[in-house]
Design an enzyme around this catalytic site. Sequence first.
Site, PDB file in Angstrom:
ATOM      1  N   CYS A 113      25.686 -38.301  38.378  1.00 53.81           N
ATOM      2  CA  CYS A 113      25.084 -38.173  36.852  1.00 53.81           C
ATOM      3  C   CYS A 113      23.854 -39.208  36.714  1.00 53.81           C
ATOM      4  O   CYS A 113      23.154 -38.985  35.632  1.00 53.81           O
ATOM      5  CB  CYS A 113      25.998 -38.888  35.975  1.00 53.81           C
ATOM      6  SG  CYS A 113      27.900 -37.985  36.348  1.00 53.81           S
ATOM      7  N   HIS A 249      23.650 -41.691  30.074  1.00 53.91           N
ATOM      8  CA  HIS A 249      24.452 -40.428  30.529  1.00 53.91           C
ATOM      9  C   HIS A 249      25.526 -40.395  29.524  1.00 53.91           C
ATOM     10  O   HIS A 249      26.266 -41.286  29.444  1.00 53.91           O
ATOM     11  CB  HIS A 249      24.988 -40.765  31.954  1.00 53.91           C
ATOM     12  CG  HIS A 249      26.129 -39.890  32.409  1.00 53.91           C
ATOM     13  ND1 HIS A 249      25.989 -38.510  32.126  1.00 53.91           N
ATOM     14  CD2 HIS A 249      27.291 -40.142  32.952  1.00 53.91           C
ATOM     15  CE1 HIS A 249      27.280 -38.127  32.604  1.00 53.91           C
ATOM     16  NE2 HIS A 249      27.954 -39.061  33.065  1.00 53.91           N
ATOM     17  N   ASN A 279      30.621 -33.484  29.304  1.00 54.18           N
ATOM     18  CA  ASN A 279      29.992 -34.069  30.395  1.00 54.18           C
ATOM     19  C   ASN A 279      29.342 -33.305  31.316  1.00 54.18           C
ATOM     20  O   ASN A 279      30.001 -32.574  32.213  1.00 54.18           O
ATOM     21  CB  ASN A 279      30.693 -34.914  31.042  1.00 54.18           C
ATOM     22  CG  ASN A 279      30.245 -35.875  32.257  1.00 54.18           C
ATOM     23  OD1 ASN A 279      29.151 -35.705  32.594  1.00 54.18           O
ATOM     24  ND2 ASN A 279      30.969 -36.931  33.007  1.00 54.18           N
TER      25      ASN A 279
END
Length: 322
Positions: A113, A249, A279
């Site tokens: 990520c 993030h 996500n």
Amino acid sequence: MANARLTAIGMAVPDNRITNEYFESLIETTDEWIVSRTGIRTRYYTRQDEFTSDLCVRAVQNLVEHHAVALDDVDMVIVSTVTPDQPMPSMACRVQHRLGLTRAGAFDVYAACAGFSYGLVMAKGLIAGGTHRKVLIIGAETLSKVTDFEDRTSCFLFGDGAGAVLMEASETNQIGACVTGANGEHGTDLYISGFAPTLDGQPLKMNRCIVQNGRKVFKWAVGKMSEQMRVLAGKNNLTLDEIDWFVPHSANLRIIDAICNETGFPGAKVLESIVDYGNTSSATIPIALCNGIRSGRVKRGDQIMLLGFGGGLTFAGTVVQW
């Protein structure tokens, strides 16, 4: 050293929109439970015959549609992903070919990520070193293909999507100082399963899916990101009050809220993509930034802190001026 700036941005998500009600038939959960613990309301899933490279190409095409830029002189393509179509060739090579970028080099970043932020750091270095002048950086994932839909604690978290930016050499520098780092000892807290050793040392093939220790990742993320926000601001001779937008993030809305509480940074100045897209790992930051720009919230000249964290555990960030 050559200066650099971002000149264009684009994004793409699949057509298949998945609401929280979808998971009520799979696991013991409700829309209210998911929203209260993550903030997520919807996410998007690719078709069985739709892959990460497809989203990469669509994100770049979207970038071109919204900005008056030419790509024929792009000299490097960087793709961040943990869900490539296959191990080799790289997603960057597939994108380079499909877009006809015959003058460009190409490579992938594998930093989970935080990968998109790592890509920005590397692109800045290539331009500063004078070896390249125009770099495409793409964060793209098809996490629905590696989601364990029997895992009640995580299956509703993940979505598919892609975001792309174009970084170019310029007369003025609009890409600030960077931070990068890793805590490899926490690698077992967030990973994609693959091969694991058996007691006799022989490899055991496992289903390829995301495995995470949510509590440990939550605690690490809040502490590390709060720390690195202050470090990154200091390296750019800024205070947090001088940051116009923070784009972390988007792993979980509660993580973002906790970081804001820890640092005193106002939540109204945070750009996220978790609520509408879930996500999407490498894609969360460029999707959030793209939506912020296109909605008119982000203005030219704004100071924007981009800070990613993820599996590894890794982190990376920079401050850009749009």
